[in-house]
Design a protein around this motif. Sequence first.
Motif, PDB file in Angstrom:
ATOM      1  N   SER A  38      27.138  94.695  43.786  1.00 19.91           N
ATOM      2  CA  SER A  38      28.088  93.622  43.461  1.00 19.91           C
ATOM      3  C   SER A  38      28.963  93.222  44.642  1.00 19.91           C
ATOM      4  CB  SER A  38      28.954  94.010  42.261  1.00 19.91           C
ATOM      5  OG  SER A  38      29.704  95.180  42.542  1.00 19.91           O
ATOM      6  N   SER A  39      29.338  94.180  45.492  1.00 18.39           N
ATOM      7  CA  SER A  39      30.201  93.827  46.616  1.00 18.39           C
ATOM      8  C   SER A  39      29.489  92.889  47.592  1.00 18.39           C
ATOM      9  CB  SER A  39      30.666  95.090  47.352  1.00 18.39           C
ATOM     10  OG  SER A  39      29.567  95.799  47.900  1.00 18.39           O
ATOM     11  N   MET A  40      28.186  93.028  47.705  1.00 14.49           N
ATOM     12  CA  MET A  40      27.413  92.111  48.547  1.00 14.49           C
ATOM     13  C   MET A  40      27.120  90.804  47.819  1.00 14.49           C
ATOM     14  SD  MET A  40      24.521  94.613  50.131  1.00 14.49           S
ATOM     15  CE  MET A  40      24.937  96.305  50.559  1.00 14.49           C
ATOM     16  N   ALA A  41      26.810  90.900  46.546  1.00 10.08           N
ATOM     17  CA  ALA A  41      26.365  89.727  45.794  1.00 10.08           C
ATOM     18  C   ALA A  41      27.499  88.787  45.406  1.00 10.08           C
ATOM     19  CB  ALA A  41      25.610  90.165  44.543  1.00 10.08           C
ATOM     20  N   ASN A  42      28.700  89.331  45.186  1.00  7.91           N
ATOM     21  CA  ASN A  42      29.803  88.479  44.714  1.00  7.91           C
ATOM     22  C   ASN A  42      30.044  87.243  45.583  1.00  7.91           C
ATOM     23  OD1 ASN A  42      30.758  89.523  42.235  1.00  7.91           O
ATOM     24  ND2 ASN A  42      31.721  91.243  43.288  1.00  7.91           N
ATOM     25  N   GLY A 141      18.696  86.648  46.313  1.00  8.96           N
ATOM     26  CA  GLY A 141      19.181  87.937  45.847  1.00  8.96           C
ATOM     27  C   GLY A 141      19.641  88.860  46.956  1.00  8.96           C
ATOM     28  N   VAL A 142      19.529  90.160  46.720  1.00 11.32           N
ATOM     29  CA  VAL A 142      19.977  91.195  47.665  1.00 11.32           C
ATOM     30  C   VAL A 142      18.915  92.287  47.752  1.00 11.32           C
ATOM     31  CG1 VAL A 142      22.448  90.785  47.324  1.00 11.32           C
ATOM     32  CG2 VAL A 142      21.259  92.354  45.800  1.00 11.32           C
ATOM     33  N   MET A 143      18.856  93.017  48.832  1.00  9.27           N
ATOM     34  CA  MET A 143      19.543  92.771  50.093  1.00  9.27           C
ATOM     35  C   MET A 143      18.630  91.933  50.984  1.00  9.27           C
ATOM     36  SD  MET A 143      20.980  96.695  50.561  1.00  9.27           S
ATOM     37  CE  MET A 143      21.704  96.494  52.191  1.00  9.27           C
ATOM     38  N   THR A 144      19.234  91.023  51.741  1.00  8.77           N
ATOM     39  CA  THR A 144      18.470  90.095  52.560  1.00  8.77           C
ATOM     40  C   THR A 144      17.396  90.794  53.376  1.00  8.77           C
ATOM     41  OG1 THR A 144      20.504  88.785  52.820  1.00  8.77           O
ATOM     42  CG2 THR A 144      18.668  88.254  54.280  1.00  8.77           C
ATOM     43  N   ASN A 145      17.785  91.849  54.084  1.00  9.61           N
ATOM     44  CA  ASN A 145      16.922  92.478  55.083  1.00  9.61           C
ATOM     45  C   ASN A 145      16.063  93.610  54.528  1.00  9.61           C
ATOM     46  OD1 ASN A 145      19.487  93.810  54.773  1.00  9.61           O
ATOM     47  ND2 ASN A 145      18.900  95.162  56.447  1.00  9.61           N
ATOM     48  N   LEU A 146      16.229  93.943  53.266  1.00  8.78           N
ATOM     49  CA  LEU A 146      15.437  95.026  52.675  1.00  8.78           C
ATOM     50  C   LEU A 146      14.524  94.464  51.586  1.00  8.78           C
ATOM     51  CD1 LEU A 146      18.030  97.956  52.587  1.00  8.78           C
ATOM     52  CD2 LEU A 146      16.258  97.489  54.281  1.00  8.78           C
ATOM     53  N   ASP A 167      21.610  80.928  51.820  1.00  5.94           N
ATOM     54  CA  ASP A 167      22.960  81.051  51.258  1.00  5.94           C
ATOM     55  C   ASP A 167      22.993  81.650  49.858  1.00  5.94           C
ATOM     56  OD1 ASP A 167      21.965  78.908  49.820  1.00  5.94           O
ATOM     57  OD2 ASP A 167      23.629  77.550  50.264  1.00  5.94           O
ATOM     58  N   ALA A 168      21.835  82.052  49.329  1.00  5.56           N
ATOM     59  CA  ALA A 168      21.785  82.759  48.048  1.00  5.56           C
ATOM     60  C   ALA A 168      21.111  84.119  48.225  1.00  5.56           C
ATOM     61  CB  ALA A 168      21.057  81.930  46.992  1.00  5.56           C
ATOM     62  N   THR A 169      21.201  84.637  49.444  1.00  7.10           N
ATOM     63  CA  THR A 169      20.824  86.024  49.742  1.00  7.10           C
ATOM     64  C   THR A 169      21.996  86.660  50.482  1.00  7.10           C
ATOM     65  OG1 THR A 169      19.730  85.327  51.802  1.00  7.10           O
ATOM     66  CG2 THR A 169      18.322  85.649  49.869  1.00  7.10           C
ATOM     67  N   ALA A 170      22.073  87.982  50.408  1.00  6.41           N
ATOM     68  CA  ALA A 170      23.191  88.680  51.063  1.00  6.41           C
ATOM     69  C   ALA A 170      22.781  90.106  51.388  1.00  6.41           C
ATOM     70  CB  ALA A 170      24.422  88.683  50.163  1.00  6.41           C
ATOM     71  N   THR A 171      23.483  90.672  52.369  1.00  6.48           N
ATOM     72  CA  THR A 171      23.269  92.064  52.727  1.00  6.48           C
ATOM     73  C   THR A 171      24.555  92.661  53.287  1.00  6.48           C
ATOM     74  OG1 THR A 171      21.770  93.609  53.828  1.00  6.48           O
ATOM     75  CG2 THR A 171      22.355  91.601  55.058  1.00  6.48           C
ATOM     76  N   ALA A 172      24.437  93.801  53.969  1.00  7.07           N
ATOM     77  CA  ALA A 172      25.619  94.564  54.374  1.00  7.07           C
ATOM     78  C   ALA A 172      26.483  93.851  55.401  1.00  7.07           C
ATOM     79  CB  ALA A 172      25.194  95.924  54.920  1.00  7.07           C
ATOM     80  N   ASN A 173      25.857  93.062  56.290  1.00  2.31           N
ATOM     81  CA  ASN A 173      26.652  92.343  57.289  1.00  2.31           C
ATOM     82  C   ASN A 173      25.875  91.139  57.809  1.00  2.31           C
ATOM     83  OD1 ASN A 173      25.000  93.196  59.630  1.00  2.31           O
ATOM     84  ND2 ASN A 173      25.908  95.219  59.287  1.00  2.31           N
ATOM     85  N   ALA A 174      26.573  90.284  58.532  1.00  2.00           N
ATOM     86  CA  ALA A 174      25.987  89.028  59.008  1.00  2.00           C
ATOM     87  C   ALA A 174      24.888  89.266  60.030  1.00  2.00           C
ATOM     88  CB  ALA A 174      27.086  88.151  59.608  1.00  2.00           C
ATOM     89  N   GLU A 175      25.016  90.312  60.831  1.00  2.00           N
ATOM     90  CA  GLU A 175      24.009  90.597  61.851  1.00  2.00           C
ATOM     91  C   GLU A 175      22.645  90.877  61.220  1.00  2.00           C
ATOM     92  OE1 GLU A 175      23.288  93.678  65.614  1.00  2.00           O
ATOM     93  OE2 GLU A 175      24.910  94.033  64.191  1.00  2.00           O
ATOM     94  N   LEU A 176      22.627  91.697  60.177  1.00  2.00           N
ATOM     95  CA  LEU A 176      21.381  92.021  59.502  1.00  2.00           C
ATOM     96  C   LEU A 176      20.827  90.796  58.773  1.00  2.00           C
ATOM     97  CD1 LEU A 176      22.316  95.530  58.065  1.00  2.00           C
ATOM     98  CD2 LEU A 176      20.744  95.047  59.956  1.00  2.00           C
TER      99      LEU A 176
END
Length: 204
Positions: A38-42, A141-146, A167-176
Motif C-alpha cells: 500500500s505504501s507504494m501503491a497509494n 500495478g506493483v512492483m514496477t521492476n519485479l 504512471d499506474a505502476t510503482a516500486t520502492a524508488n524512482a531509480e528502480l
Amino acid sequence: MASSLKKCSTYEKYEIRTRNPNPRAAALLVIDVQNYFSSMANPILPNLLATIRLCRRASIPVIFTRHCHKSLTDNPVLAEWWNGDIILDGTPDADLMPDLDSVRRPGEDVLLEKNTYSAFQGTGLEEILRKRCVEEVIVTGVMTNLCCETTARDAFVKGFRVFFSTDATATANAELHDATLKNLAYGFAYLVDCERLNQGLFGN
C-alpha cells in the motif's frame, strides 16, 4: 509519485516506438495491488483507478493478480532472497487494497493467485488470454521492476504485444522505476500513461 518520477525520468530517449492498444484485442493486468504494497501503491491509485475505468469504458477485460504464499516453503528461493519476508495467504497483507472495490467486478473479473514474480507462472493466465483471443496486454500495478516487469517480459516472449503504464505502476524508488521503463521501452513494451491511453482509445 507520478509527477516526481517524471521529473527524474530518462527513459524517453529509448522510447522510439509508439502504438495505441487495440481494445478488441487487449486485456488489462492489475498486478498485486495489495495491502502489503500500500505504501507504494497509494501514490499511483488515482492513475490506476483512472486506467481501469478507461479500460472498462473501452470494454477491455480486467484481470487482477494477488501475490501470496500458502506456506513459508512454497517458493524457497524467493523466501531466501527476501529473508523470509513473504506475503502469507489469509493475512490482511495478502488482500487486495479496498480502494479497488469501486472498480472491481468480482463476478466478472478474473483474480489469479501467484507465488512468484511472473503472473504467467503457474496461474493459467496464458490460457485465459488465448481463450479470449487476447493479443495485447496493458500492465499496471506493483512492483514496477519485479512482478510488473517480469510479467511484461514474459508476455512479450509468449508473443503478446505489451503496453506498460508509466504512471499506474510503482516500486520502492524512482531509480528502480525508471530503470524498468528504460529496459522495457528498449526491448519489450510500448509505454503508455493515462493521458496517452485516453487519447489512444478514444481520441480525446
